[in-house]
Design a protein around this motif. Sequence first.
Motif, short mmCIF file in Angstrom:
data_model
loop_
_atom_site.label_atom_id
_atom_site.label_comp_id
_atom_site.label_asym_id
_atom_site.label_seq_id
_atom_site.Cartn_x
_atom_site.Cartn_y
_atom_site.Cartn_z
N UNK A 74 0.82 -1.22 0.00
CA UNK A 74 0.00 0.00 0.00
C UNK A 74 0.85 1.27 0.00
N UNK A 75 2.10 1.13 0.44
CA UNK A 75 2.98 2.29 0.57
C UNK A 75 3.93 2.44 -0.63
N UNK A 76 3.66 1.74 -1.72
CA UNK A 76 4.61 1.72 -2.84
C UNK A 76 4.79 3.10 -3.47
N UNK A 77 6.03 3.48 -3.61
CA UNK A 77 6.41 4.68 -4.36
C UNK A 77 7.47 4.25 -5.38
N UNK A 78 7.82 5.17 -6.25
CA UNK A 78 8.87 4.87 -7.22
C UNK A 78 10.10 5.70 -6.85
N UNK A 79 11.24 5.03 -6.80
CA UNK A 79 12.50 5.73 -6.56
C UNK A 79 13.37 5.53 -7.79
N UNK A 80 13.71 6.64 -8.42
CA UNK A 80 14.47 6.58 -9.67
C UNK A 80 15.90 7.03 -9.43
N UNK A 81 16.82 6.35 -10.09
CA UNK A 81 18.21 6.76 -9.99
C UNK A 81 18.98 6.30 -11.23
N UNK A 82 20.06 6.99 -11.50
CA UNK A 82 20.91 6.68 -12.64
C UNK A 82 21.75 5.45 -12.33
N UNK A 83 21.74 4.52 -13.26
CA UNK A 83 22.56 3.32 -13.12
C UNK A 83 23.80 3.50 -13.99
N UNK A 84 24.98 3.70 -13.38
CA UNK A 84 26.18 3.95 -14.19
C UNK A 84 26.60 2.76 -15.04
N UNK A 85 26.18 1.57 -14.68
CA UNK A 85 26.54 0.39 -15.47
C UNK A 85 25.75 0.34 -16.78
N UNK A 86 24.42 0.48 -16.66
CA UNK A 86 23.59 0.44 -17.86
C UNK A 86 23.49 1.80 -18.53
N UNK A 87 23.96 2.83 -17.82
CA UNK A 87 23.87 4.22 -18.28
C UNK A 87 22.42 4.62 -18.56
N UNK A 88 21.53 4.11 -17.75
CA UNK A 88 20.12 4.45 -17.88
C UNK A 88 19.55 4.74 -16.49
N UNK A 89 18.42 5.41 -16.50
CA UNK A 89 17.74 5.64 -15.23
C UNK A 89 16.85 4.44 -14.94
N UNK A 90 16.99 3.90 -13.73
CA UNK A 90 16.16 2.76 -13.34
C UNK A 90 15.10 3.24 -12.36
N UNK A 91 13.89 2.79 -12.58
CA UNK A 91 12.76 3.19 -11.74
C UNK A 91 12.34 1.98 -10.90
N UNK A 92 12.56 2.06 -9.61
CA UNK A 92 12.27 0.94 -8.73
C UNK A 92 11.00 1.21 -7.94
#
Length: 175
Positions: A74-92
Amino acid sequence: MAPGLIDPQPAVAPDSQRTLASVTGDYYDTITFYLNGTRVSLDTADPEITLLEYLRGIGLTGTKLGCAEGGCGACTVVVSQYNPTSKQIYHASVNACLAPLVSVDGKHVITVEGIGNVKSPHPAQERIAKGNGSQCGFCTPGIVMSLYALLRNNEHPSELEVEEAFDGNLCRCTG
Ligand code: FES
């Protein structure tokens, strides 16, 4: 005490001892992150407060408190951060009830309030609303955010991927 067990030499050589200030001098006590696109800087973040407590404390009550132990989503949010390995932003998708507030330093936190509203809903919100996809609605923001994270990482998920994205979200109305 048996003789010979006490070493007269200190365990740490005096010249290798450092002051607390020299150890912590390179650290900073301000956390900075983005919240729904707005930069937030906190100088006095309590290391024991959770992200959920913070969000609800500032009025973002769309993120719900259910079990408080990572079991309901019920408390789910999205935390986004840059992944230097894939060089993409990952949204968790993250259970905000378990995440310490200080863990989002340098990241982007997105709550259900940040993706759309009644007048301009995100497609995930719109589909759930038009498809009568919620009953009491308590779990719905968490479900929307899990779907949002999936769609941000993969615009064309398979049915199985959608199903897996909801693994951590429980609906108590329907079981
Ligand atoms: S409140 Fe249930 S998982 Fe966070």
